[in-house]
Motif scaffolding. Structure first.
Motif, PDB file in Angstrom:
ATOM      1  N   UNK A  93       0.808  -1.220   0.000  1.00 42.01           N
ATOM      2  CA  UNK A  93       0.000   0.000   0.000  1.00 42.01           C
ATOM      3  C   UNK A  93       0.843   1.272   0.000  1.00 42.01           C
ATOM      4  N   UNK A  94       2.131   1.157   0.273  1.00 38.61           N
ATOM      5  CA  UNK A  94       2.959   2.354   0.415  1.00 38.61           C
ATOM      6  C   UNK A  94       3.013   3.198  -0.855  1.00 38.61           C
ATOM      7  N   UNK A  95       3.005   2.553  -1.995  1.00 43.94           N
ATOM      8  CA  UNK A  95       3.042   3.320  -3.245  1.00 43.94           C
ATOM      9  C   UNK A  95       1.801   4.199  -3.371  1.00 43.94           C
ATOM     10  N   UNK A  96       0.639   3.645  -3.024  1.00 46.01           N
ATOM     11  CA  UNK A  96      -0.597   4.428  -3.067  1.00 46.01           C
ATOM     12  C   UNK A  96      -0.570   5.536  -2.017  1.00 46.01           C
TER      13      UNK A  96
ATOM     14  N   UNK B 282       1.742   8.333  -3.117  1.00 50.35           N
ATOM     15  CA  UNK B 282       1.106   9.055  -4.227  1.00 50.35           C
ATOM     16  C   UNK B 282       0.087  10.046  -3.684  1.00 50.35           C
ATOM     17  N   UNK B 283      -0.718   9.596  -2.723  1.00 54.75           N
ATOM     18  CA  UNK B 283      -1.719  10.479  -2.124  1.00 54.75           C
ATOM     19  C   UNK B 283      -1.041  11.663  -1.428  1.00 54.75           C
ATOM     20  N   UNK B 284       0.020  11.377  -0.703  1.00 53.17           N
ATOM     21  CA  UNK B 284       0.749  12.429   0.006  1.00 53.17           C
ATOM     22  C   UNK B 284       1.297  13.455  -0.983  1.00 53.17           C
ATOM     23  N   UNK B 285       1.917  12.981  -2.041  1.00 58.92           N
ATOM     24  CA  UNK B 285       2.491  13.888  -3.031  1.00 58.92           C
ATOM     25  C   UNK B 285       1.434  14.787  -3.658  1.00 58.92           C
ATOM     26  N   UNK B 286       0.248  14.228  -3.845  1.00 55.92           N
ATOM     27  CA  UNK B 286      -0.821  14.975  -4.499  1.00 55.92           C
ATOM     28  C   UNK B 286      -1.485  15.995  -3.575  1.00 55.92           C
TER      29      UNK B 286
ATOM     30  N   UNK C 277      -6.628   6.745   5.756  1.00 55.37           N
ATOM     31  CA  UNK C 277      -8.078   6.646   5.590  1.00 55.37           C
ATOM     32  C   UNK C 277      -8.485   6.880   4.136  1.00 55.37           C
ATOM     33  N   UNK C 278      -7.881   7.860   3.491  1.00 53.47           N
ATOM     34  CA  UNK C 278      -8.260   8.221   2.127  1.00 53.47           C
ATOM     35  C   UNK C 278      -7.949   7.113   1.120  1.00 53.47           C
ATOM     36  N   UNK C 279      -6.885   6.352   1.344  1.00 53.56           N
ATOM     37  CA  UNK C 279      -6.577   5.251   0.423  1.00 53.56           C
ATOM     38  C   UNK C 279      -7.229   3.957   0.891  1.00 53.56           C
ATOM     39  N   UNK C 280      -8.058   4.084   1.949  1.00 55.60           N
ATOM     40  CA  UNK C 280      -8.813   2.946   2.496  1.00 55.60           C
ATOM     41  C   UNK C 280      -7.883   1.811   2.923  1.00 55.60           C
TER      42      UNK C 280
END
Length: 206
Positions: A3-6, A9-13, A148-151
């Protein structure tokens, strides 16, 4: 760890959003050494409470007594924020400890910019409290939100099954700690490590 890649990605965005949150917190002059700013301290604590509630946590502010000024006047001590997030008895507990007050700061103290205005210079963020300790506290909240956002289920809970363990944020770090020490002994009985993140420089990150 797939899940770290997701997660990254969320953090960067959402970097701009994280920076704006920090700017909002830095703008609050929660200086515990300035009695006239006690209202600002309460505002800071209320902001932290709302952010924890947005994550689905339970939270409240607890009174820890009064402070006697040199003039003899008594004013309320800054409250303690207690929050809990998660209730799974099968998960280990992570207790997050931090403070939301800051040291006094004036532009004539040697600051290159207004201390209560977050400024970015050369990829680094400057502002009173950005590293000690508002930025680190926000980093924890941003991290929880990202999960939470990436579930993605978190592997720990930010509470304790004994109903007396909480996440602890306070606004009296820079002064004598008699009241908070007594409060911890009587009300919390923390059995896990008190975590505190204090990076040298807060850059564009969670």
């Amino acid at each position: 760890m797939a899940h770290l890649e997701r997660l990254f990605k969320y953090v960067d965005e959402h970097q701009d959003e994280y920076v704006q949150r920090l700017a909002d917190w830095v703008a609050v002059q929660s200086v515990s050494a300035w009695p006239e700013k006690r209202g600002e301290i309460k505002k800071m604590m209320e902001m932290a409470c709302k952010d924890i509630e947005k994550l689905g946590g339970t939270v409240g502010m607890v009174d820890i007594g009064k402070q006697t000024l040199p003039s003899g006047e008594e004013i309320p001590l800054p409250p303690v924020v207690l929050g809990r997030l998660g209730s799974d008895p099968g998960k280990k507990t992570l207790c997050i400890y931090g403070h939301l007050d800051v040291q006094p700061a004036h532009i004539n103290d040697g600051w290159d910019t207004e201390p209560f205005t977050l400024v970015e210079k050369d990829g680094k963020l400057y502002g009173r409290g950005s590293t000690d300790d508002k930025g680190p506290v926000l980093a924890w909240l941003n991290c929880v939100e990202a999960y939470q956002k990436i579930q993605q289920e978190q592997e720990v809970k930010l509470s304790h099954s004994n109903k007396k363990n909480h996440n602890v944020f306070r606004c009296r770090h820079q002064k004598k700690r008699t009241n908070i020490v007594a409060f911890v002994k009587v009300n919390i009985k923390i059995a896990f490590v008190l975590m505190r993140l204090s990076p040298e420089v807060v850059t564009r990150t969670v």
